[in-house]
Design a protein around this motif. Structure first.
Motif, PDB file in Angstrom:
ATOM      1  N   THR A  66      -0.410   2.753  -8.004  1.00 31.82           N
ATOM      2  CA  THR A  66      -0.924   2.128  -6.701  1.00 31.82           C
ATOM      3  C   THR A  66      -1.307   0.664  -6.798  1.00 31.82           C
ATOM      4  O   THR A  66      -0.808  -0.123  -5.968  1.00 31.82           O
ATOM      5  CB  THR A  66      -1.881   3.049  -5.798  1.00 31.82           C
ATOM      6  OG1 THR A  66      -1.595   4.521  -6.005  1.00 31.82           O
ATOM      7  CG2 THR A  66      -2.083   2.414  -4.349  1.00 31.82           C
ATOM      8  N   PRO A  70       2.147  -1.495  -5.195  1.00 31.02           N
ATOM      9  CA  PRO A  70       1.888  -1.018  -4.168  1.00 31.02           C
ATOM     10  C   PRO A  70       3.045  -0.437  -3.344  1.00 31.02           C
ATOM     11  O   PRO A  70       4.306  -1.176  -3.219  1.00 31.02           O
ATOM     12  CB  PRO A  70       1.176  -2.255  -3.536  1.00 31.02           C
ATOM     13  CG  PRO A  70       1.596  -3.200  -4.205  1.00 31.02           C
ATOM     14  CD  PRO A  70       1.990  -2.991  -5.462  1.00 31.02           C
ATOM     15  N   ASP A  71       2.990   0.757  -2.606  1.00 28.74           N
ATOM     16  CA  ASP A  71       4.019   1.307  -1.796  1.00 28.74           C
ATOM     17  C   ASP A  71       4.214   0.178  -0.576  1.00 28.74           C
ATOM     18  O   ASP A  71       2.918  -0.269  -0.134  1.00 28.74           O
ATOM     19  CB  ASP A  71       3.368   2.594  -1.276  1.00 28.74           C
ATOM     20  CG  ASP A  71       4.119   3.545  -1.815  1.00 28.74           C
ATOM     21  OD1 ASP A  71       5.362   3.549  -1.840  1.00 28.74           O
ATOM     22  OD2 ASP A  71       3.480   4.647  -2.049  1.00 28.74           O
ATOM     23  N   ASP A  74       1.870   1.288   2.435  1.00 23.18           N
ATOM     24  CA  ASP A  74       0.722   1.127   2.215  1.00 23.18           C
ATOM     25  C   ASP A  74       0.252  -0.180   3.432  1.00 23.18           C
ATOM     26  O   ASP A  74       1.061  -1.228   3.144  1.00 23.18           O
ATOM     27  CB  ASP A  74      -0.020   0.645   1.022  1.00 23.18           C
ATOM     28  CG  ASP A  74      -0.800   1.641   0.349  1.00 23.18           C
ATOM     29  OD1 ASP A  74      -1.259   2.695   1.047  1.00 23.18           O
ATOM     30  OD2 ASP A  74      -0.728   1.769  -0.885  1.00 23.18           O
ATOM     31  N   SER A  77      -2.329  -3.647   0.359  1.00 20.32           N
ATOM     32  CA  SER A  77      -2.429  -3.209  -1.168  1.00 20.32           C
ATOM     33  C   SER A  77      -3.904  -3.322  -1.739  1.00 20.32           C
ATOM     34  O   SER A  77      -4.574  -4.088  -1.068  1.00 20.32           O
ATOM     35  CB  SER A  77      -1.612  -4.144  -1.977  1.00 20.32           C
ATOM     36  OG  SER A  77      -2.078  -5.404  -2.260  1.00 20.32           O
ATOM     37  N   ARG A 243      -7.964   5.329   3.081  1.00 19.78           N
ATOM     38  CA  ARG A 243      -7.171   6.286   2.080  1.00 19.78           C
ATOM     39  C   ARG A 243      -7.594   7.812   2.255  1.00 19.78           C
ATOM     40  O   ARG A 243      -6.700   8.547   2.099  1.00 19.78           O
ATOM     41  CB  ARG A 243      -6.613   5.826   0.606  1.00 19.78           C
ATOM     42  CG  ARG A 243      -5.980   4.728   0.658  1.00 19.78           C
ATOM     43  CD  ARG A 243      -5.894   4.268  -0.931  1.00 19.78           C
ATOM     44  NE  ARG A 243      -4.824   5.214  -1.704  1.00 19.78           N
ATOM     45  CZ  ARG A 243      -3.595   5.333  -1.618  1.00 19.78           C
ATOM     46  NH1 ARG A 243      -3.032   4.033  -1.230  1.00 19.78           N
ATOM     47  NH2 ARG A 243      -2.862   6.131  -2.556  1.00 19.78           N
ATOM     48  N   ASP A 249      -6.426  11.471  -0.542  1.00 19.93           N
ATOM     49  CA  ASP A 249      -5.946  11.348  -1.716  1.00 19.93           C
ATOM     50  C   ASP A 249      -6.823  11.266  -2.857  1.00 19.93           C
ATOM     51  O   ASP A 249      -7.792  10.543  -2.896  1.00 19.93           O
ATOM     52  CB  ASP A 249      -5.183   9.957  -1.624  1.00 19.93           C
ATOM     53  CG  ASP A 249      -4.752   9.432  -2.743  1.00 19.93           C
ATOM     54  OD1 ASP A 249      -4.680   9.970  -3.878  1.00 19.93           O
ATOM     55  OD2 ASP A 249      -3.847   8.302  -2.682  1.00 19.93           O
ATOM     56  N   THR A 251      -6.925   9.776  -5.734  1.00 24.08           N
ATOM     57  CA  THR A 251      -6.767   8.599  -6.338  1.00 24.08           C
ATOM     58  C   THR A 251      -8.006   7.669  -6.139  1.00 24.08           C
ATOM     59  O   THR A 251      -8.542   6.974  -6.629  1.00 24.08           O
ATOM     60  CB  THR A 251      -5.669   7.624  -6.222  1.00 24.08           C
ATOM     61  OG1 THR A 251      -5.514   7.531  -4.608  1.00 24.08           O
ATOM     62  CG2 THR A 251      -4.351   8.422  -6.778  1.00 24.08           C
TER      63      THR A 251
END
Lengths: 281, 353
Positions: A66, A70-71, A74, A77, A243, A249, A251
């Motif tokens: 991530t 980064p996605d 998102d 980021s 998040r 998540d 993470t």
């Protein structure tokens, strides 16, 4: 008579059995959130189940992924959030300290009407409900004609950091007797010169402690920031929170471990810099 | 020569009067001691001279130049504080060079002067030490070196030796006095220790409740105190209630009568008789009764080796006599003795209100 017989009663400063157990309970309670967080960050399952069924590094891998790439999904980021956090914390640290040094000097050295009120007022953010503070600031900032951008956060964080910076600076000034300045005057120094040459260097431990406190307070701040951030000025704690609400998540635990490590490092630096000279809270 | 002149200096803190119209002249090159109990205003007077305190009224001038409005940093006076106030974040050299740095003296000249001063205070090779590593006596000397580094016109010492232990304090008194005489610097010192003042001063200014009680050379004040307060404060003294009977006779409590020389005109006033312990002669045994010899009994002996003090109860009053083992061997508690109060050593002073 055997001398050692007398030592069976605990000396002052030695812990009895009950005291030791109580101390252990308190320590465990204090450490519990951090322990939970660390355990969860090594979880092998996909859910937030506690305690985890198995252990792995999968969330650290995901967290690294991530962070590194980064996605697109998102909103923002983590890197950007980290940058915002560091900018805000750094600015808060410098501004709060710059305001605190003269404030602490004035509070310690001069008597003026309303001094007690000012002292109380500076400490107000420690007891003021943060949600209300965030809401109030939001109302004020929205009423202002100009958009302050990241300064909305910096101003809020400075307010929250001031009690810590002022108190640390004040404690260090209180430890410096007025005779140091008077000695400098007698040797020929103008008041401002005496301040720069003598008072500021002697205040160094308090100033540094205040700076680090300001940084840590700002870096971890969530409640007030939550009212004031916008899409371009999201800080790390707000990003972490976003998040957890969107996807639960795990993470976030890996990220949180990193943040706690940073905090620990800062506190360690603080102890090293200030040592036993004392930190005022 | 009139050097530093104080005219009509007053200081009030709120309603409290710390200094009450002080007039004083400090002569050039002398060491003047402000002596008095705590709260007598001696430190306030020193701080007014330093410029750290503003007088409520009066003037201060140095060699004819008015100093009253000149701030402390422009008076060019050196000062050693009670706490010394050495800068803990600087080395010994940094402390001593600070006044030179402020005056824009070159680095080379600074180093030369620091070396010279360290030599003067007998601490060479200490330049790079942090002040925290120095002993009490060394700090003392560094504080003095710093105060005289820029060759100030006047040196002010605010109870500079109070933090030292008794032995070191005595040694430093001599050292500071010798240094002051060598440099010929006008020095004003505040102390509550009369022994220190007598050791060091050319002139002692005894202060009492914001006023000057007496000014004079140490021994003049010791021998000829102007009031009961001064007599009591300077040295050990036997101060006895006395009634002046006329020409040269006074009666003491217990019906004793003794002769005194040179009694002042004191009709109808309450008087005190002052006699210093070292002036009292202790005799015993076959010695016949004589003029000014009063019979008594020894109630206490303080024998510290170098000197011996005997407290004698003379029925009506007690006196303390200072003598030595050699002069009067074999004194014992309970022993009947005679205390001789020689007429020339008896001084009549007015009793305090």
């Amino acid at each position: 008579m055997n001398l050692s017989l007398r030592l069976e009663r605990p000396m002052p400063g030695q812990l009895g059995r009950a005291t030791s157990m109580l101390a252990t309970v308190v320590l465990v309670l204090a450490a519990l959130p951090i322990i939970t967080m660390i355990v969860m960050s090594f979880s092998a399952s996909d859910t937030l189940q506690f305690p985890p069924q198995g252990y792995s590094f999968q969330w650290y891998r995901a967290a690294w992924h991530t962070f590194a790439s980064p996605d697109a999904s998102d909103v923002l980021s983590m890197g950007q959030a980290l940058m915002t956090s560091l900018t805000v914390a750094g600015s808060t640290m410098l501004i709060a300290t710059a305001l605190s040094i003269p404030a602490a000097y004035a509070l310690n050295r001069f008597n003026f009407p309303g001094k007690a009120f000012v002292e109380q007022f500076i400490s107000l953010p420690l007891v003021y409900p943060l949600v209300i503070l965030g809401l109030s600031l939001l109302l004020v900032f929205n009423w202002l004609p100009a958009d302050l951008g990241v300064f909305r956060l910096i101003i809020a964080h400075v307010i929250l950091a001031l009690p810590f910076t002022v108190k640390n600076c004040a404690a260090s000034i209180a430890a410096i007797g007025p005779e140091f300045e008077e000695a400098a005057y007698m040797l020929g120094a103008r008041p401002l010169r005496a301040l720069v040459d003598i008072v500021l260097p002697l205040m160094r431990p308090g100033i540094l402690a205040g700076m680090l406190f300001a940084f840590i307070v700002s870096f971890n701040e969530f409640t007030v920031t939550f009212f004031l951030y916008d899409i371009n000025t999201m800080t790390l704690p707000v990003w972490l929170y976003s998040r957890t609400v969107s996807s639960l998540d795990p993470t976030v635990f890996s990220f949180a471990v990193f943040i706690v490590l940073i905090d620990f490092a800062l506190i360690w630096v603080l102890e090293r810099l200030v040592g036993d000279e004392g930190v005022a809270l | 020569m009139n050097h530093l002149v104080l005219e009509d200096i007053s200081k009030r803190f709120g309603s409290a009067c710390a200094l009450d119209h002080i007039d004083l002249v400090i002569p050039q090159g002398k060491l003047v001691c402000f002596l008095g109990p705590s709260g007598c205003g001696k430190t306030t007077l020193l701080r007014i001279i330093a410029g750290l305190e503003t007088p409520s009224g009066g003037n201060l001038s140095l060699d004819g130049r008015d100093l009253t409005q000149v701030p402390a940093n422009q008076r060019d006076f050196g000062m050693v504080f009670q706490s010394l106030a050495l800068f803990p974040h600087m080395t010994v050299a940094g402390n001593i060079a600070y006044p030179l740095r402020l005056r824009g003296v070159s680095k080379i000249e600074q180093a030369r002067r620091v070396a010279e001063l360290l030599e003067l205070i007998q601490l060479p090779h200490m330049a790079q030490r942090p002040v925290a590593q120095l002993s009490g006596g060394q700090r003392q000397r560094v504080a003095i070196a710093r105060a005289i580094a820029s060759e100030p016109k006047i040196l002010l010492l605010d109870e500079p030796l109070s933090a030292l232990d008794a032995k070191l304090r005595e040694a430093m008194q001599v050292e500071i006095r010798l240094l002051q005489q060598r440099l010929g610097i006008t020095t004003i010192m505040v102390t509550h220790d009369q022994r220190e003042a007598m050791t060091m001063a050319d002139v002692i200014v005894v202060m009492e409740q914001g006023r000057i009680a007496q000014i004079g050379a140490p021994l003049d004040i010791y021998r000829d105190p102007a009031s009961e307060f001064v007599a009591d404060f300077i040295g050990l003294g036997n101060i006895l209630a006395a009634t002046h009977n006329g020409q040269d006779e006074v009666s003491l409590p217990g019906g004793h009568t003794i002769k005194v020389s040179a009694a002042p005109q004191t009709a109808g006033k309450a008087m005190r008789l002052l006699i210093r312990p070292e002036d009292i002669c202790v005799t015993y045994g076959a010695a016949a009764q004589g003029p000014n010899r009063l019979p008594g009994t020894i109630t206490f002996i303080r024998d510290v080796g170098a000197s011996l003090e005997a407290t004698i109860d003379c029925a009506g009053f007690t006196v303390t006599a200072a003598t030595t083992q050699r002069e009067t061997p074999g004194l014992l508690v309970g022993m009947p003795v005679f205390a001789e109060l020689p007429a020339r050593a008896c001084k009549l002073i007015e009793a305090r209100q």
